[in-house]
Design a protein around this motif. Structure first.
Motif, PDB file in Angstrom:
ATOM      1  N   PRO A   4      29.711  37.336  46.925  1.00  0.00           N
ATOM      2  CA  PRO A   4      30.988  37.019  46.264  1.00  0.00           C
ATOM      3  C   PRO A   4      31.165  37.742  44.932  1.00  0.00           C
ATOM      4  CG  PRO A   4      29.850  35.015  46.916  1.00  0.00           C
ATOM      5  CD  PRO A   4      28.887  36.137  47.099  1.00  0.00           C
ATOM      6  N   ARG A   5      32.384  38.063  44.631  1.00  0.00           N
ATOM      7  CA  ARG A   5      32.709  38.740  43.374  1.00  0.00           C
ATOM      8  C   ARG A   5      32.743  37.733  42.227  1.00  0.00           C
ATOM      9  NH1 ARG A   5      38.310  40.929  45.183  1.00  0.00           N
ATOM     10  NH2 ARG A   5      37.101  40.961  47.102  1.00  0.00           N
ATOM     11  N   TYR A   6      32.712  38.241  40.994  1.00  0.00           N
ATOM     12  CA  TYR A   6      32.987  37.374  39.851  1.00  0.00           C
ATOM     13  C   TYR A   6      34.414  37.670  39.418  1.00  0.00           C
ATOM     14  CZ  TYR A   6      31.564  41.773  37.786  1.00  0.00           C
ATOM     15  OH  TYR A   6      31.444  43.102  37.506  1.00  0.00           O
ATOM     16  N   ALA A   7      35.040  36.669  38.811  1.00  0.00           N
ATOM     17  CA  ALA A   7      36.439  36.842  38.422  1.00  0.00           C
ATOM     18  C   ALA A   7      36.537  37.780  37.221  1.00  0.00           C
ATOM     19  CB  ALA A   7      37.027  35.489  38.083  1.00  0.00           C
ATOM     20  N   SER A   8      37.554  38.628  37.208  1.00  0.00           N
ATOM     21  CA  SER A   8      37.792  39.466  36.027  1.00  0.00           C
ATOM     22  C   SER A   8      38.595  38.656  35.017  1.00  0.00           C
ATOM     23  CB  SER A   8      38.546  40.730  36.412  1.00  0.00           C
ATOM     24  OG  SER A   8      39.893  40.408  36.699  1.00  0.00           O
ATOM     25  N   LEU A   9      38.528  39.074  33.770  1.00  0.00           N
ATOM     26  CA  LEU A   9      39.226  38.324  32.718  1.00  0.00           C
ATOM     27  C   LEU A   9      40.742  38.240  32.976  1.00  0.00           C
ATOM     28  CD1 LEU A   9      38.991  36.681  30.173  1.00  0.00           C
ATOM     29  CD2 LEU A   9      39.028  38.767  28.830  1.00  0.00           C
ATOM     30  N   PRO A  10      41.418  39.361  33.318  1.00  0.00           N
ATOM     31  CA  PRO A  10      42.854  39.243  33.601  1.00  0.00           C
ATOM     32  C   PRO A  10      43.141  38.264  34.749  1.00  0.00           C
ATOM     33  CG  PRO A  10      42.246  41.547  33.347  1.00  0.00           C
ATOM     34  CD  PRO A  10      40.965  40.761  33.340  1.00  0.00           C
ATOM     35  N   ASN A  11      42.260  38.232  35.757  1.00  0.00           N
ATOM     36  CA  ASN A  11      42.486  37.300  36.865  1.00  0.00           C
ATOM     37  C   ASN A  11      42.236  35.848  36.474  1.00  0.00           C
ATOM     38  OD1 ASN A  11      43.356  39.286  38.554  1.00  0.00           O
ATOM     39  ND2 ASN A  11      41.385  39.572  39.571  1.00  0.00           N
ATOM     40  N   ILE A  12      41.300  35.636  35.551  1.00  0.00           N
ATOM     41  CA  ILE A  12      41.082  34.275  35.046  1.00  0.00           C
ATOM     42  C   ILE A  12      42.360  33.799  34.345  1.00  0.00           C
ATOM     43  CG2 ILE A  12      39.807  32.897  33.354  1.00  0.00           C
ATOM     44  CD1 ILE A  12      37.367  34.695  33.933  1.00  0.00           C
ATOM     45  N   MET A  13      42.966  34.721  33.578  1.00  0.00           N
ATOM     46  CA  MET A  13      44.189  34.364  32.854  1.00  0.00           C
ATOM     47  C   MET A  13      45.348  34.120  33.825  1.00  0.00           C
ATOM     48  SD  MET A  13      42.671  34.306  30.124  1.00  0.00           S
ATOM     49  CE  MET A  13      44.021  33.681  29.141  1.00  0.00           C
ATOM     50  N   LYS A  14      45.442  34.977  34.837  1.00  0.00           N
ATOM     51  CA  LYS A  14      46.522  34.806  35.836  1.00  0.00           C
ATOM     52  C   LYS A  14      46.360  33.504  36.611  1.00  0.00           C
ATOM     53  CE  LYS A  14      47.287  39.629  36.876  1.00  0.00           C
ATOM     54  NZ  LYS A  14      46.557  40.600  37.711  1.00  0.00           N
TER      55      LYS A  14
END
Lengths: 253, 385
Positions: free
Chosen positions: A187-197
């Motif tokens: 599994p991937r880790y979430a990117s910061l922009p995606n955490i914000m979205k």
């Protein structure tokens, strides 16, 4: 195609679990909670299927206490499009049993018209390994458990299953419930922009009664114990002694 | 808010990211003195280094608390953010003092990682903490500023495209205050390296990619000056609070790593038929290190909160840097002592983290200079230097 991914909030797999002193369960106070690792793998697979243009929407569902919201936010940050939180208890210590979970998921599948349900083979807290199978039975559809490879081809899905003797390849027709095993993907880790979205993605809150399900525990936990502590090994000086110990002390041959 | 509950989602993502860079990765980088490129790329791609850049320039526009959470988690995981933390905050000088043109030209590329701005040329061989006595000059020849001089301890210069440079534009003899006459330039090093700019790596006791820079008639276009001429010193100072707070967060991450490591080892290691952690001589120092870490963490939280409220927490930022770096060093000592001989073996990571943690007593500001700040500016005692 819509994919439904049920995700469960469990004790983080890195945490050393401690049994409560009265034996009524494990201690959850101040313990790091995370998404069940197998569910994470299921979600990753759903995201990859969507990225490959073979799915339109991923819906993450969690059933449990309201704290499961955090787990759903993680799912949204990883790439789910929207989330449904079914608040089935206000007690974080209460485990919602597989049949009730399967019934609620079934109702959601009907309401959302999802064709593919991707879920973890089991949750690492109680290791029931039952929800996927029950859901498939309730839906009256195909199932493929312990998937280590999933290949989509139109209405058919070829699933490689990890079974005791090796690998088994089955083909299922949609709609289908597939439970995933450890080696399917990383599994991937979430990117910061995606955490914000993810904070702005829709998260709908429901209750079991919205789906005409009465959550009722059928199992009673009598006692919870720490696993027996591993004893130190011994050294043997010869093969003969080893055979003797295996025969007489261990009783395995 | 409870310190550990702040930015849980970001902390979670970072700890997952870091779990892909295990101790053997860091050991290899350290042994071979290699830049942790894959790690920095992963952080950049994940958008974590552009957390503080405003959304309109392509970042996430988050507050300093998010940056602190990111760096703390990296250090808590056993990694080291020293290879890239400056990419997070060096841009602050452009953001606060640059022209709109400079901001829209550079910030989006810094946010995407296309341009790396993580080198900061301030310190010189003859001027350490006494910044305003620096000798590097920038003289206008009618077309460009021509830079001559030398910088030292410029970290990551070999892994940065841009350099934020402080140079004297007006001789010290012509200014009323020695802090006047200094200007800040944004230097695009890519076209200058090997010509008028020489970068020389310095071997140190840790893998920190630090260098010496030599400028020989290095031309810098006037449009690359940040803010007003001769006013650069206060631009540099204005970024100090953020830097101190972020470094303090790394220290807290280190302290947590050391304490966790010591705690586990003390429970597992059996000597005289019992875990060494059962001995008060072993457990008390760990408990003490933990208490110091928690106290320092509170100061860090207060500094972060004040900063995010738009206040100017000079005192708190300095206190946080002082207390957190002391807490991490104390935890490092405790961890080393708990491990005994094994602490010296590379495979346990303790010796590497120990060497890395020591840096923050010295850089980016030395403990003595913080004490001088507190004495002079907070306690109103006579200036000592």
């Amino acid at each position: 195609m819509k994919i439904l991914v049920p995700v469960k909030r469990v004790i983080d797999y890195n945490v050393k679990v401690r049994v409560k002193s009265d034996g009524s369960g494990v201690d959850l106070a101040n313990i790091k909670m995370s998404m069940n690792p197998f569910d994470e793998i299921a979600l990753e697979e759903a995201i990859r299927i969507k990225e490959a243009g073979k799915a339109d929407e991923i819906i993450a569902v969690s059933i449990g206490a309201s704290q499961s919201q955090e787990t759903l936010r993680t799912a949204l940050a990883m790439g789910a499009d929207r989330a449904i939180l079914v608040v089935a208890t206000d007690d974080v210590n209460q485990d919602i049993e597989p049949l009730d979970v399967a019934k609620i998921l079934h109702a959601i599948v009907v309401e959302e018209r999802t064709d593919l349900i991707l879920c973890g083979k089991q949750a690492i807290d109680n290791d029931m390994n039952a929800t996927a199978q029950m859901l498939s039975a309730l839906m009256g559809c195909s199932q493929a458990t312990f998937a280590s490879k999933i290949e989509l081809a139109g209405e058919k899905i070829k699933v490689t299953r990890e079974v005791d003797g090796g690998l088994q390849v089955v083909e299922v027709t949609l709609p289908s419930v597939i439970s995933v095993d450890l080696r399917l993907n990383e599994p991937r880790y979430a990117s910061l922009p995606n955490i914000m979205k993810a904070k702005r993605k829709p998260l709908e809150q429901k209750e079991p009664k919205d789906f005409n399900v009465l959550v009722k525990n059928r199992l009673e936990i009598i006692e919870t114990n720490e696993p027996a502590e591993r004893m130190a090994g011994i050294k043997v000086s010869s093969v003969d002694e080893l055979v003797e110990k295996l025969k007489n002390d261990a009783g395995v041959i | 808010m409870d310190a550990t509950k702040c930015h849980l989602d970001i902390r979670d993502a970072i700890s997952k990211l870091c779990s892909q860079f295990d101790s053997s990765y860091w050991q290899t980088c350290d042994r071979e003195n290699k830049y942790p490129k894959a790690f920095v790329t992963a952080l950049t791609k994940g958008g974590f280094l552009s957390a503080l850049i405003p959304k309109k320039y392509g970042g996430s526009g988050l507050s300093l608390s998010a940056g602190a959470a990111i760096l703390e988690e990296i250090h808590k995981s056993g990694g080291n953010a020293g290879a890239c933390h400056a990419q997070m905050y060096t841009m602050g000088t452009i953001l606060r003092h640059g022209s709109e043109e400079q901001k829209s030209k550079y910030l989006p590329k810094i946010a995407s990682g296309e341009l790396r701005l993580q080198a900061f040329g301030v310190t010189e061989p003859s001027s350490g903490s006494d910044t305003s006595s620096l000798n590097t000059t920038a003289k206008f020849d009618g077309k460009n500023y021509i830079v001559n001089g030398q910088k030292v301890w410029t970290s990551r210069a070999e892994h940065s495209d841009l350099l934020l440079l402080l140079a004297r534009t007006r001789p010290i003899t012509e200014v009323k205050k020695r802090t006047e006459g200094l200007s800040v330039f944004l230097v695009d090093m890519r076209e200058l390296v090997g010509k008028s700019l020489t970068i020389k790596p310095i071997k140190t006791m840790m893998n920190h990619s630090t260098t010496e820079l030599f400028f020989e008639n290095m031309p810098v276009a006037p449009e690359n000056m940040i803010g007003d001429i001769d006013s650069g010193f206060r631009y540099i100072l204005s970024g100090m609070n953020a830097e101190r707070i972020l470094i303090a967060a790394e220290c807290i991450g280190d302290a947590k790593w050391f304490i966790n490591k010591a705690q586990k080892y003390a429970k597992e290691r059996i000597v005289f038929d019992r875990p060494i952690g059962q001995n008060q001589g072993v457990q008390f120092p760990i408990a003490k290190a933990y208490s110091k870490m928690r106290a320092a963490e509170l100061m860090l939280r207060q500094a972060v909160n004040l900063f995010d409220q738009g206040k100017n927490p000079g005192e708190e930022a300095n206190l946080a840097k002082l207390l957190c770096s002391e807490a991490s060093w104390n935890a490092a000592e405790t961890c080393m002592q708990t491990f005994g001989g094994f602490g010296f073996a590379e495979e346990y990571d303790v010796e590497r983290k120990y060497r890395e943690a020591r840096l923050y007593q010295v850089a980016p500001v030395s403990t003595n200079l913080i004490l001088s700040y507190l004495a002079e500016h907070v306690l109103d005692l006579p200036r000592s230097y």
